[in-house]
Design a protein around this motif. Sequence first.
Motif, mmCIF file in Angstrom:
data_model
loop_
_atom_site.group_PDB
_atom_site.id
_atom_site.type_symbol
_atom_site.label_atom_id
_atom_site.label_comp_id
_atom_site.label_asym_id
_atom_site.label_seq_id
_atom_site.Cartn_x
_atom_site.Cartn_y
_atom_site.Cartn_z
ATOM 1 N N UNK A 190 0.779 -1.230 0.186
ATOM 2 C CA UNK A 190 0.001 0.015 -0.040
ATOM 3 C C UNK A 190 0.908 1.147 -0.005
ATOM 4 N N UNK A 191 0.595 2.170 -0.644
ATOM 5 C CA UNK A 191 1.215 3.531 -0.840
ATOM 6 C C UNK A 191 1.055 4.250 0.216
ATOM 7 N N UNK A 192 1.903 5.467 0.499
ATOM 8 C CA UNK A 192 1.577 6.371 1.779
ATOM 9 C C UNK A 192 0.284 6.902 1.237
ATOM 10 N N UNK A 193 0.004 7.317 -0.067
ATOM 11 C CA UNK A 193 -1.077 8.067 -0.592
ATOM 12 C C UNK A 193 -2.130 7.282 -0.128
ATOM 13 N N UNK A 194 -2.369 6.195 -0.630
ATOM 14 C CA UNK A 194 -3.682 5.116 -0.299
ATOM 15 C C UNK A 194 -3.693 5.116 1.254
ATOM 16 N N UNK A 195 -2.678 4.842 1.782
ATOM 17 C CA UNK A 195 -2.993 4.835 3.352
ATOM 18 C C UNK A 195 -3.611 6.000 4.038
ATOM 19 N N UNK A 196 -2.925 7.224 3.589
ATOM 20 C CA UNK A 196 -3.484 8.508 4.243
ATOM 21 C C UNK A 196 -4.763 8.753 3.691
ATOM 22 N N UNK A 197 -5.407 8.285 2.490
ATOM 23 C CA UNK A 197 -6.715 8.668 1.954
ATOM 24 C C UNK A 197 -7.585 7.887 2.557
ATOM 25 N N UNK A 198 -7.270 6.509 2.826
ATOM 26 C CA UNK A 198 -8.091 5.789 3.659
ATOM 27 C C UNK A 198 -8.418 6.268 5.110
ATOM 28 N N UNK A 199 -7.104 6.613 5.668
ATOM 29 C CA UNK A 199 -7.399 6.828 7.098
ATOM 30 C C UNK A 199 -8.367 8.382 7.128
ATOM 31 N N UNK A 200 -7.894 9.368 6.373
ATOM 32 C CA UNK A 200 -8.593 10.484 6.383
ATOM 33 C C UNK A 200 -10.140 10.198 5.906
ATOM 34 N N UNK A 201 -10.629 9.248 4.954
ATOM 35 C CA UNK A 201 -11.896 9.049 4.802
ATOM 36 C C UNK A 201 -12.643 8.330 5.892
ATOM 37 N N UNK A 229 -16.074 14.992 -3.930
ATOM 38 C CA UNK A 229 -14.831 15.375 -4.893
ATOM 39 C C UNK A 229 -14.986 15.670 -6.138
ATOM 40 N N UNK A 230 -15.992 15.547 -6.503
ATOM 41 C CA UNK A 230 -16.596 16.034 -8.054
ATOM 42 C C UNK A 230 -16.441 14.861 -9.028
ATOM 43 N N UNK A 231 -16.198 13.707 -8.656
ATOM 44 C CA UNK A 231 -16.384 12.497 -9.506
ATOM 45 C C UNK A 231 -17.911 12.065 -9.698
ATOM 46 N N UNK A 232 -18.074 11.677 -10.926
ATOM 47 C CA UNK A 232 -19.251 11.176 -11.411
ATOM 48 C C UNK A 232 -19.846 10.111 -10.505
ATOM 49 N N UNK A 233 -20.951 10.243 -10.108
ATOM 50 C CA UNK A 233 -21.763 9.379 -9.024
ATOM 51 C C UNK A 233 -21.515 7.751 -9.542
ATOM 52 N N UNK A 234 -21.796 7.609 -10.986
ATOM 53 C CA UNK A 234 -21.709 6.370 -11.282
ATOM 54 C C UNK A 234 -20.392 5.563 -11.248
ATOM 55 N N UNK A 235 -19.342 6.368 -11.106
ATOM 56 C CA UNK A 235 -18.148 5.780 -11.043
ATOM 57 C C UNK A 235 -17.260 6.102 -9.664
ATOM 58 N N UNK A 236 -17.769 6.945 -8.944
ATOM 59 C CA UNK A 236 -17.229 7.501 -7.591
ATOM 60 C C UNK A 236 -16.658 6.361 -6.668
ATOM 61 N N UNK A 237 -17.599 5.413 -6.425
ATOM 62 C CA UNK A 237 -16.936 4.297 -5.534
ATOM 63 C C UNK A 237 -15.796 3.521 -5.952
ATOM 64 N N UNK A 238 -15.969 3.125 -7.215
ATOM 65 C CA UNK A 238 -14.894 2.446 -7.963
ATOM 66 C C UNK A 238 -13.868 3.033 -8.046
ATOM 67 N N UNK A 239 -13.697 4.407 -8.322
ATOM 68 C CA UNK A 239 -12.409 5.052 -8.611
ATOM 69 C C UNK A 239 -11.875 5.339 -7.166
ATOM 70 N N UNK A 240 -12.483 5.634 -6.330
ATOM 71 C CA UNK A 240 -11.974 5.768 -4.853
ATOM 72 C C UNK A 240 -11.567 4.476 -4.382
ATOM 73 N N UNK A 241 -11.995 3.424 -4.736
ATOM 74 C CA UNK A 241 -11.544 1.976 -4.255
ATOM 75 C C UNK A 241 -10.288 1.886 -4.791
ATOM 76 N N UNK A 278 -8.067 3.945 -6.056
ATOM 77 C CA UNK A 278 -7.193 4.957 -5.268
ATOM 78 C C UNK A 278 -6.771 4.500 -3.988
ATOM 79 N N UNK A 279 -7.547 3.899 -3.220
ATOM 80 C CA UNK A 279 -7.313 3.300 -1.972
ATOM 81 C C UNK A 279 -6.502 2.049 -2.057
ATOM 82 N N UNK A 280 -6.734 1.349 -2.983
ATOM 83 C CA UNK A 280 -5.973 -0.026 -2.996
ATOM 84 C C UNK A 280 -4.793 0.351 -4.075
ATOM 85 N N UNK A 332 -4.679 9.366 -8.421
ATOM 86 C CA UNK A 332 -5.515 10.731 -9.309
ATOM 87 C C UNK A 332 -4.730 11.523 -9.473
ATOM 88 N N UNK A 333 -5.050 12.387 -10.585
ATOM 89 C CA UNK A 333 -4.152 13.591 -10.835
ATOM 90 C C UNK A 333 -4.327 14.613 -9.955
#
Length: 107
Positions: free
Chosen positions: A1-12, A26-38, A40-42, A47-48
Motif C-alpha cells: 500500500x502506498x503512503x497516498x493510499x494509506x493516508x486517503x483511507x485514514x482520512x476518509x 470530490x466531484x467524481x461522477x456518481x456512477x464511478x465514484x465508488x469504484x474510483x475511490x476504491x 485509489x485506496x488500493x 488520481x491527478x
Amino acid sequence: MSIFSKRLKEARTAAGLSQERLGIESGIDPASASARMNQYENNKHTPNSLTIIQIAAALDVPPAYFYSVDDEEARMLLLFYRLDSPGKKQILTLAVELHGQTKFPNI
C-alpha cells in the motif's frame, strides 16, 4: 500500500464517509465514484493533482497530508491546516524559537 493510499483511507474513515460519498463530494461522477475511490485506496490508480486537491478539500485536509511518510508530521499537518490565521502564526513563531533561529529560515 502506498503512503497516498494509506493516508486517503485514514482520512476518509476519520471523516466517516463511504468511498462513494467521498468520490461524489470530490466531484467524481456518481456512477464511478465508488469504484474510483476504491482504486485509489488500493493503489491501483493514482488520481491527478486536481483530483487530489478536490479530495483533500472534501476531507478538510491539506493535499500534503497524503504524502507525509511520518505519522507525527502528518498529524501536525492536519492540526496546522485546521488552525485559524492567528493560531498558525503562533505555531510558526514557536517553531522558529525551538529551531533556534531569529527569523523564518529560507528554503
